[in-house]
Motif scaffolding. Structure first.
Motif, short mmCIF file in Angstrom:
data_model
loop_
_atom_site.label_atom_id
_atom_site.label_comp_id
_atom_site.label_asym_id
_atom_site.label_seq_id
_atom_site.Cartn_x
_atom_site.Cartn_y
_atom_site.Cartn_z
N ALA A 72 65.57 46.78 36.49
CA ALA A 72 65.64 45.93 37.47
C ALA A 72 65.31 44.54 37.33
CB ALA A 72 65.11 46.48 38.82
N ALA A 73 64.66 44.27 36.15
CA ALA A 73 64.28 42.97 36.20
C ALA A 73 64.11 42.61 34.42
CB ALA A 73 62.71 42.88 36.48
N ARG A 74 64.04 41.34 34.08
CA ARG A 74 64.00 40.96 32.75
C ARG A 74 63.07 41.62 32.01
NH1 ARG A 74 65.48 35.04 30.09
NH2 ARG A 74 65.85 35.95 28.25
N PHE A 75 61.79 41.41 32.72
CA PHE A 75 60.71 42.42 31.98
C PHE A 75 60.06 43.40 32.84
CE2 PHE A 75 59.90 37.77 30.67
CZ PHE A 75 60.54 37.77 29.37
N GLU A 76 59.89 44.72 32.34
CA GLU A 76 59.44 45.76 33.26
C GLU A 76 58.93 46.88 32.44
OE1 GLU A 76 62.78 46.79 35.61
OE2 GLU A 76 61.56 47.71 37.15
N MET A 77 58.01 47.37 33.02
CA MET A 77 57.44 48.70 32.54
C MET A 77 57.52 49.58 33.71
SD MET A 77 54.10 47.65 30.44
CE MET A 77 53.45 49.05 29.91
N ILE A 78 58.62 50.74 33.31
CA ILE A 78 58.87 51.69 34.21
C ILE A 78 58.17 53.10 33.85
CG2 ILE A 78 60.79 53.21 35.21
CD1 ILE A 78 62.42 50.56 34.77
N ASP A 79 57.40 53.72 34.69
CA ASP A 79 56.83 54.90 34.28
C ASP A 79 57.77 56.00 34.40
OD1 ASP A 79 55.08 57.39 34.40
OD2 ASP A 79 53.58 56.46 35.49
N ILE A 80 58.05 56.67 33.47
CA ILE A 80 59.11 57.65 32.87
C ILE A 80 58.29 59.21 32.93
CG2 ILE A 80 60.81 56.11 32.20
CD1 ILE A 80 59.98 57.08 29.38
N THR A 81 56.87 59.40 33.04
CA THR A 81 56.17 60.56 32.99
C THR A 81 56.96 61.75 33.70
OG1 THR A 81 54.23 59.23 32.52
CG2 THR A 81 53.93 61.57 32.67
N GLY A 82 57.15 61.49 34.97
CA GLY A 82 57.52 62.60 35.73
C GLY A 82 59.07 63.08 35.34
N ARG A 83 59.81 62.20 34.93
CA ARG A 83 61.10 62.57 34.20
C ARG A 83 61.07 63.17 32.92
NH1 ARG A 83 65.30 57.78 35.78
NH2 ARG A 83 66.82 59.76 35.28
N VAL A 84 60.09 62.72 32.11
CA VAL A 84 59.90 63.56 31.03
C VAL A 84 59.20 64.95 30.86
CG1 VAL A 84 58.92 63.22 28.52
CG2 VAL A 84 59.96 61.30 29.51
N ALA A 85 58.33 64.96 31.87
CA ALA A 85 57.61 66.16 32.37
C ALA A 85 58.74 67.17 32.82
CB ALA A 85 56.63 65.97 33.34
N ALA A 86 59.45 66.66 33.63
CA ALA A 86 60.75 67.28 33.92
C ALA A 86 61.33 68.25 33.06
CB ALA A 86 61.42 66.95 35.09
N VAL A 87 61.81 67.45 31.91
CA VAL A 87 62.41 68.09 30.99
C VAL A 87 61.47 68.90 30.18
CG1 VAL A 87 63.51 67.33 28.53
CG2 VAL A 87 63.83 65.85 30.52
N VAL A 88 60.52 68.84 30.15
CA VAL A 88 59.48 69.81 29.33
C VAL A 88 59.23 70.94 30.20
CG1 VAL A 88 57.10 70.03 28.63
CG2 VAL A 88 57.95 68.00 28.01
N ARG A 89 59.39 70.91 31.42
CA ARG A 89 59.06 72.20 32.20
C ARG A 89 60.34 73.07 32.28
NH1 ARG A 89 56.96 68.80 36.13
NH2 ARG A 89 58.74 68.42 37.08
N ALA B 62 47.14 53.87 36.43
CA ALA B 62 46.28 53.94 37.79
C ALA B 62 46.51 52.46 38.43
CB ALA B 62 44.93 54.33 37.67
N ASP B 63 46.49 51.56 37.67
CA ASP B 63 46.22 50.15 38.26
C ASP B 63 47.58 49.39 37.92
OD1 ASP B 63 45.82 47.61 39.10
OD2 ASP B 63 43.85 47.40 37.93
N PRO B 64 48.51 49.03 38.88
CA PRO B 64 49.52 48.55 38.26
C PRO B 64 49.41 47.06 37.98
CG PRO B 64 49.37 48.56 40.92
CD PRO B 64 48.04 49.26 40.19
N ASP B 65 48.03 46.59 37.89
CA ASP B 65 47.87 45.35 37.18
C ASP B 65 47.83 45.29 35.79
OD1 ASP B 65 47.89 43.50 39.30
OD2 ASP B 65 45.66 43.78 39.63
N VAL B 66 47.62 46.67 35.22
CA VAL B 66 47.62 46.80 33.80
C VAL B 66 48.98 46.58 33.00
CG1 VAL B 66 47.39 48.73 32.09
CG2 VAL B 66 45.53 48.38 33.94
N PRO B 67 50.00 47.24 33.52
CA PRO B 67 51.54 46.81 33.17
C PRO B 67 51.90 45.48 33.22
CG PRO B 67 51.70 48.60 34.54
CD PRO B 67 50.12 48.57 34.71
N ARG B 68 51.30 44.87 34.35
CA ARG B 68 51.80 43.55 34.75
C ARG B 68 51.05 42.67 33.58
NH1 ARG B 68 50.10 42.97 40.60
NH2 ARG B 68 51.86 44.40 40.43
N ASP B 69 49.63 43.01 33.44
CA ASP B 69 48.95 42.03 32.35
C ASP B 69 49.49 42.33 31.17
OD1 ASP B 69 47.45 41.31 34.37
OD2 ASP B 69 45.58 42.44 33.86
#
Ligand code: ZN
Length: 131
Positions: free
Chosen positions: A9-26, A52-59
């Motif tokens: 949705a943005a020019r720069f972005e970090m999107i947490d895909i863990t849940g979607r990958v974990a679903a593939v593994v399950r 845990a802290d959304p400031d980490v990907p932002r930083d």
């Protein structure tokens, strides 16, 4: 191989895909082995970092932007050399161990799709190897 489609949705972005990958593994039918996550793109990447802290990907994104500014006297005519450089710094794939049918990640770790030239529709390829 499973293809996970992610709309950024943005020019720069970090999107947490863990849940979607974990679903593939399950549903992938392996108990132990490896999960390879690969993006077939030249201006996106995958990385593992703190969830845990959304400031980490932002930083991370802000720090990368200081390291590789948008305007840098680049020659590539498409005008997105910074995104290509960031994608190469982070890399197109990550491998995560699978044990007991689940991803092995640290408490604070997540898999992130890194968008460096969005918004775009991105593909994340997930391949399980094991038994
Ligand atoms: Zn380009």
């Amino acid at each position: 191989m499973t293809v996970v489609t992610v709309q950024t949705a943005a020019r720069f972005e970090m999107i947490d895909i863990t849940g979607r990958v974990a679903a593939v593994v399950r549903t992938g039918g392996i108990k132990q082995g490896f999960c390879t996550v690969f993006v077939p793109h030249t201006t996106a990447a995958v990385t593992i970092n703190e969830n845990a802290d959304p400031d980490v990907p932002r930083d991370i994104l802000a720090g990368l932007d200081r390291l590789v500014p948008l305007a840098g006297g680049y020659r590539h005519a498409e005008g997105n050399s910074a995104a290509h450089i960031k994608a190469s710094l982070f890399g197109a794939s990550q491998t995560v161990l699978v044990e007991d049918g689940a991803l092995v990640l640290g408490t604070w770790q997540s898999l992130f799709l890194c968008e460096f030239d969005g918004p775009r529709t991105r593909k994340v390829l997930v391949k399980l190897t094991g038994a």
